[in-house]
Design a protein around this motif. Structure first.
Motif, PDB file in Angstrom:
ATOM      1  N   TRP A  13      -2.221  -0.755  15.047  1.00 56.35           N
ATOM      2  CA  TRP A  13      -2.648  -1.492  16.226  1.00 56.35           C
ATOM      3  C   TRP A  13      -3.206  -2.880  15.916  1.00 56.35           C
ATOM      4  O   TRP A  13      -4.018  -3.423  16.652  1.00 56.35           O
ATOM      5  CB  TRP A  13      -3.671  -0.677  17.034  1.00 56.35           C
ATOM      6  CG  TRP A  13      -3.180   0.702  17.314  1.00 56.35           C
ATOM      7  CD1 TRP A  13      -3.626   1.857  16.760  1.00 56.35           C
ATOM      8  CD2 TRP A  13      -2.115   1.078  18.197  1.00 56.35           C
ATOM      9  NE1 TRP A  13      -2.906   2.928  17.228  1.00 56.35           N
ATOM     10  CE2 TRP A  13      -1.964   2.485  18.115  1.00 56.35           C
ATOM     11  CE3 TRP A  13      -1.253   0.361  19.044  1.00 56.35           C
ATOM     12  CZ2 TRP A  13      -1.009   3.175  18.842  1.00 56.35           C
ATOM     13  CZ3 TRP A  13      -0.301   1.049  19.761  1.00 56.35           C
ATOM     14  CH2 TRP A  13      -0.193   2.444  19.665  1.00 56.35           C
ATOM     15  N   ARG A  14      -2.754  -3.433  14.813  1.00 58.10           N
ATOM     16  CA  ARG A  14      -3.099  -4.819  14.502  1.00 58.10           C
ATOM     17  C   ARG A  14      -2.035  -5.389  13.569  1.00 58.10           C
ATOM     18  O   ARG A  14      -1.410  -4.641  12.810  1.00 58.10           O
ATOM     19  CB  ARG A  14      -4.485  -4.936  13.862  1.00 58.10           C
ATOM     20  CG  ARG A  14      -4.639  -4.265  12.501  1.00 58.10           C
ATOM     21  CD  ARG A  14      -6.061  -4.416  11.994  1.00 58.10           C
ATOM     22  NE  ARG A  14      -6.269  -3.804  10.701  1.00 58.10           N
ATOM     23  CZ  ARG A  14      -6.014  -4.402   9.533  1.00 58.10           C
ATOM     24  NH1 ARG A  14      -5.512  -5.627   9.525  1.00 58.10           N
ATOM     25  NH2 ARG A  14      -6.251  -3.798   8.392  1.00 58.10           N
ATOM     26  N   PRO A  15      -1.807  -6.709  13.614  1.00 60.00           N
ATOM     27  CA  PRO A  15      -0.772  -7.303  12.765  1.00 60.00           C
ATOM     28  C   PRO A  15      -1.223  -7.397  11.320  1.00 60.00           C
ATOM     29  O   PRO A  15      -2.406  -7.609  11.034  1.00 60.00           O
ATOM     30  CB  PRO A  15      -0.570  -8.692  13.375  1.00 60.00           C
ATOM     31  CG  PRO A  15      -1.885  -9.012  14.004  1.00 60.00           C
ATOM     32  CD  PRO A  15      -2.433  -7.707  14.505  1.00 60.00           C
ATOM     33  N   MET A  16      -0.274  -7.253  10.419  1.00 66.92           N
ATOM     34  CA  MET A  16      -0.559  -7.369   8.985  1.00 66.92           C
ATOM     35  C   MET A  16       0.729  -7.714   8.256  1.00 66.92           C
ATOM     36  O   MET A  16       1.825  -7.587   8.805  1.00 66.92           O
ATOM     37  CB  MET A  16      -1.154  -6.069   8.447  1.00 66.92           C
ATOM     38  CG  MET A  16      -0.255  -4.857   8.591  1.00 66.92           C
ATOM     39  SD  MET A  16      -1.063  -3.292   8.126  1.00 66.92           S
ATOM     40  CE  MET A  16      -2.350  -3.164   9.368  1.00 66.92           C
ATOM     41  N   THR A  17       0.592  -8.144   7.029  1.00 69.26           N
ATOM     42  CA  THR A  17       1.775  -8.440   6.223  1.00 69.26           C
ATOM     43  C   THR A  17       2.458  -7.140   5.804  1.00 69.26           C
ATOM     44  O   THR A  17       1.866  -6.056   5.838  1.00 69.26           O
ATOM     45  CB  THR A  17       1.402  -9.223   4.967  1.00 69.26           C
ATOM     46  OG1 THR A  17       0.596  -8.397   4.113  1.00 69.26           O
ATOM     47  CG2 THR A  17       0.649 -10.500   5.308  1.00 69.26           C
ATOM     48  N   GLY A  18       3.710  -7.270   5.398  1.00 67.30           N
ATOM     49  CA  GLY A  18       4.433  -6.097   4.927  1.00 67.30           C
ATOM     50  C   GLY A  18       3.772  -5.469   3.721  1.00 67.30           C
ATOM     51  O   GLY A  18       3.716  -4.238   3.579  1.00 67.30           O
ATOM     52  N   ARG A  19       3.249  -6.298   2.835  1.00 65.26           N
ATOM     53  CA  ARG A  19       2.593  -5.783   1.625  1.00 65.26           C
ATOM     54  C   ARG A  19       1.370  -4.947   1.981  1.00 65.26           C
ATOM     55  O   ARG A  19       1.150  -3.859   1.436  1.00 65.26           O
ATOM     56  CB  ARG A  19       2.212  -6.965   0.735  1.00 65.26           C
ATOM     57  CG  ARG A  19       1.851  -6.602  -0.681  1.00 65.26           C
ATOM     58  CD  ARG A  19       1.687  -7.844  -1.525  1.00 65.26           C
ATOM     59  NE  ARG A  19       2.959  -8.562  -1.674  1.00 65.26           N
ATOM     60  CZ  ARG A  19       3.075  -9.718  -2.327  1.00 65.26           C
ATOM     61  NH1 ARG A  19       2.009 -10.297  -2.852  1.00 65.26           N
ATOM     62  NH2 ARG A  19       4.252 -10.303  -2.434  1.00 65.26           N
ATOM     63  N   THR A  20       0.570  -5.435   2.936  1.00 61.78           N
ATOM     64  CA  THR A  20      -0.617  -4.676   3.364  1.00 61.78           C
ATOM     65  C   THR A  20      -0.202  -3.398   4.080  1.00 61.78           C
ATOM     66  O   THR A  20      -0.798  -2.331   3.884  1.00 61.78           O
ATOM     67  CB  THR A  20      -1.482  -5.543   4.297  1.00 61.78           C
ATOM     68  OG1 THR A  20      -1.905  -6.708   3.591  1.00 61.78           O
ATOM     69  CG2 THR A  20      -2.703  -4.771   4.781  1.00 61.78           C
ATOM     70  N   PHE A  21       0.836  -3.484   4.900  1.00 61.57           N
ATOM     71  CA  PHE A  21       1.340  -2.319   5.628  1.00 61.57           C
ATOM     72  C   PHE A  21       1.746  -1.205   4.663  1.00 61.57           C
ATOM     73  O   PHE A  21       1.380  -0.033   4.851  1.00 61.57           O
ATOM     74  CB  PHE A  21       2.523  -2.750   6.496  1.00 61.57           C
ATOM     75  CG  PHE A  21       3.194  -1.634   7.235  1.00 61.57           C
ATOM     76  CD1 PHE A  21       2.560  -0.986   8.284  1.00 61.57           C
ATOM     77  CD2 PHE A  21       4.485  -1.244   6.910  1.00 61.57           C
ATOM     78  CE1 PHE A  21       3.178   0.049   8.978  1.00 61.57           C
ATOM     79  CE2 PHE A  21       5.121  -0.221   7.596  1.00 61.57           C
ATOM     80  CZ  PHE A  21       4.465   0.422   8.628  1.00 61.57           C
ATOM     81  N   ILE A  22       2.479  -1.552   3.627  1.00 60.63           N
ATOM     82  CA  ILE A  22       2.918  -0.548   2.653  1.00 60.63           C
ATOM     83  C   ILE A  22       1.714   0.090   1.954  1.00 60.63           C
ATOM     84  O   ILE A  22       1.669   1.320   1.760  1.00 60.63           O
ATOM     85  CB  ILE A  22       3.874  -1.173   1.627  1.00 60.63           C
ATOM     86  CG1 ILE A  22       5.213  -1.499   2.294  1.00 60.63           C
ATOM     87  CG2 ILE A  22       4.078  -0.255   0.434  1.00 60.63           C
ATOM     88  CD1 ILE A  22       5.958  -0.292   2.835  1.00 60.63           C
ATOM     89  N   LYS A  23       0.731  -0.696   1.585  1.00 58.99           N
ATOM     90  CA  LYS A  23      -0.460  -0.137   0.941  1.00 58.99           C
ATOM     91  C   LYS A  23      -1.169   0.854   1.857  1.00 58.99           C
ATOM     92  O   LYS A  23      -1.624   1.908   1.426  1.00 58.99           O
ATOM     93  CB  LYS A  23      -1.421  -1.261   0.549  1.00 58.99           C
ATOM     94  CG  LYS A  23      -0.945  -2.101  -0.627  1.00 58.99           C
ATOM     95  CD  LYS A  23      -1.946  -3.201  -0.947  1.00 58.99           C
ATOM     96  CE  LYS A  23      -1.475  -4.051  -2.114  1.00 58.99           C
ATOM     97  NZ  LYS A  23      -2.424  -5.170  -2.413  1.00 58.99           N
ATOM     98  N   LYS A  24      -1.226   0.529   3.145  1.00 58.50           N
ATOM     99  CA  LYS A  24      -1.943   1.393   4.079  1.00 58.50           C
ATOM    100  C   LYS A  24      -1.194   2.699   4.351  1.00 58.50           C
ATOM    101  O   LYS A  24      -1.806   3.765   4.441  1.00 58.50           O
ATOM    102  CB  LYS A  24      -2.214   0.633   5.389  1.00 58.50           C
ATOM    103  CG  LYS A  24      -3.361  -0.369   5.283  1.00 58.50           C
ATOM    104  CD  LYS A  24      -3.687  -0.952   6.633  1.00 58.50           C
ATOM    105  CE  LYS A  24      -4.992  -1.716   6.594  1.00 58.50           C
ATOM    106  NZ  LYS A  24      -6.159  -0.829   6.370  1.00 58.50           N
TER     107      LYS A  24
END
Length: 411
Positions: A58-69
């Motif tokens: 529910w918030r924007p993020m980079t692809g790199r951060t998305f994968i980590k999460k």
């Protein structure tokens, strides 16, 4: 590596990680994800534009951060990197090449194929000229800049106006590079029209209705020749060409296997609404089926397919052959998934994910015999996903041998 697992997942992108997450939550711990690259995450791991996470966190993020999460949601799911699957065989048997162990045969009670999608490079687009350095896809560009920390050129041209084309413009900006132009063969943008604001902000002119006819240069790119729909020819000086979009599923393994697949859809496996393939040991998920949905959309689908795989291990899914009918489509429709519907009482409504071969506005109709299961007007654009929601498989009459999907154009 062990010789047998309950579940083997091929591909450690958003869909593959999501499948593992759902399986772990369902108590299936004997699993491994096979990733042919030397790091997990798929394409998003080298995407630094903030277009990920909205549907999941529910918030924007980079692809790199998305994968980590998303990886943190299943931290103990084993991932074997630099593991290349060479062949798919009946009953969940795989041939896998590993750097230290060579070629191995391993089996899974269930195998999930989540190999993602890739962009169409230069040669299938039939662009003439020599083969100078400086011609690449957007994915290769991101790896050059974000992973390799290198500048492959200083004044390139971007080909294609899908969302990934504008992502390429942003990647260039982050590296201090300005594109000379964006070239789009169609008369309209493929991405939402508001995307043109991005190009305007970056000072990049979009040439709509324009084809590249030739790439010039010996050692490296020096120019491109173009032709518009009126027949006007132009030469644009540049030192690089970035081909973006026109995604196709990474289905080489499937095309060479025993699994039923759809040649007209790039060899995508024919799956039912549970993600199950013609061999019930195999499932599929993500952009290999419907390129190119967003990372969040593939992750959400992977979570659902993971739950279905867990149900399959417990014999809770209806029979693929006995209870299923194929989804046939007219030539205006490039692909649809699922391509097979399991019917019968109690089967929940299904959403079909569709792409068109050419732009068309009209009534999209799904029928079985004389019964209309779905009818709604859609403005269908190429390379855009079109979702046909709440189609009721339980309403398909018993004598039906197929479901028909067609578009009736309107002015």
């Amino acid at each position: 590596m062990k010789k047998h697992y309950q579940v083997i997942i091929i591909g450690a992108g958003p869909a593959g990680i999501a499948v593992a997450t759902s399986l772990k939550k369902a108590g299936v711990d004997d699993l491994v994800i096979l990733e042919r690259e030397n790091a997990f995450g798929g394409a998003p791991r080298h995407c630094l534009h903030p277009t990920f996470g909205l549907q999941t966190f529910w918030r924007p993020m980079t692809g790199r951060t998305f994968i980590k999460k998303i990886r943190a949601r299943a931290p103990d799911a084993a991932i074997a990197t630099s593991a290349t699957v060479v062949a798919l065989k009946a009953g969940g048997e795989l041939s896998v090449s590993l750097p230290e162990e060579g070629l191995l045969g391993i089996t899974g009670e269930r195998v999930v194929i989540a190999t993602g999608a890739r962009e169409t490079p230069r040669h299938p687009r039939l662009v003439g000229g020599l083969r100078p350095r400086g011609v690449m896809t957007a994915g290769a560009l991101q790896q050059f800049i974000y992973l390799g920390k290198r500048k492959p050129f200083s004044s390139p041209v971007v080909v294609g106006s899908e969302v990934v084309g504008f992502s390429a413009l942003w990647t260039l900006k982050n590296a201090g590079i300005k594109a000379v132009a964006m070239i789009e063969p169609e008369p309209r943008l493929i991405a939402p029209s508001a995307s043109s604001l991005c190009a305007a902000f970056l000072g990049v002119k979009i040439r709509r209705g324009t084809e590249i006819t030739r790439i010039g240069g010996l050692d490296r790119v020096e120019y491109i020749d173009t032709k518009d729909r009126a027949g006007n020819e132009h030469r644009i000086a540049c030192d690089g060409v970035i081909f973006t979009g026109r995604f196709v599923g990474e289905n080489t393994l499937v095309r060479e296997s025993h699994l039923a697949h759809d040649p007209a859809a790039g060899g995508a496996p024919v799956t039912d609404q549970f993600g199950r393939c013609s061999d019930p040991a195999y499932f599929a998920a993500g952009n290999m089926l419907h390129p190119a949905d967003m990372g969040d959309q593939c992750y959400q689908e992977g979570l659902v397919v993971g739950r279905h795989v867990a149900d399959s291990l417990r014999n809770r899914l209806p029979d693929y052959e006995k209870n299923g009918v194929p989804v046939n489509r007219d030539p205006a429709i490039r692909l649809v998934t699922p391509g097979r519907l399991i019917t019968g009482a109690g089967i929940r409504p299904v959403t079909l994910n569709m792409r068109v071969a050419r732009p068309v506005k009209g009534d999209v109709i799904v029928s079985a015999g004389d019964r209309i299961l779905y009818r709604k007007r859609h403005d269908c654009k190429i390379e855009r996903r079109i979702l046909l929601k709440n189609l009721p498989p339980s309403a398909i009459p018993a004598p039906a041998t197929a479901v028909e999907l067609k578009i009736i154009p309107v002015k």
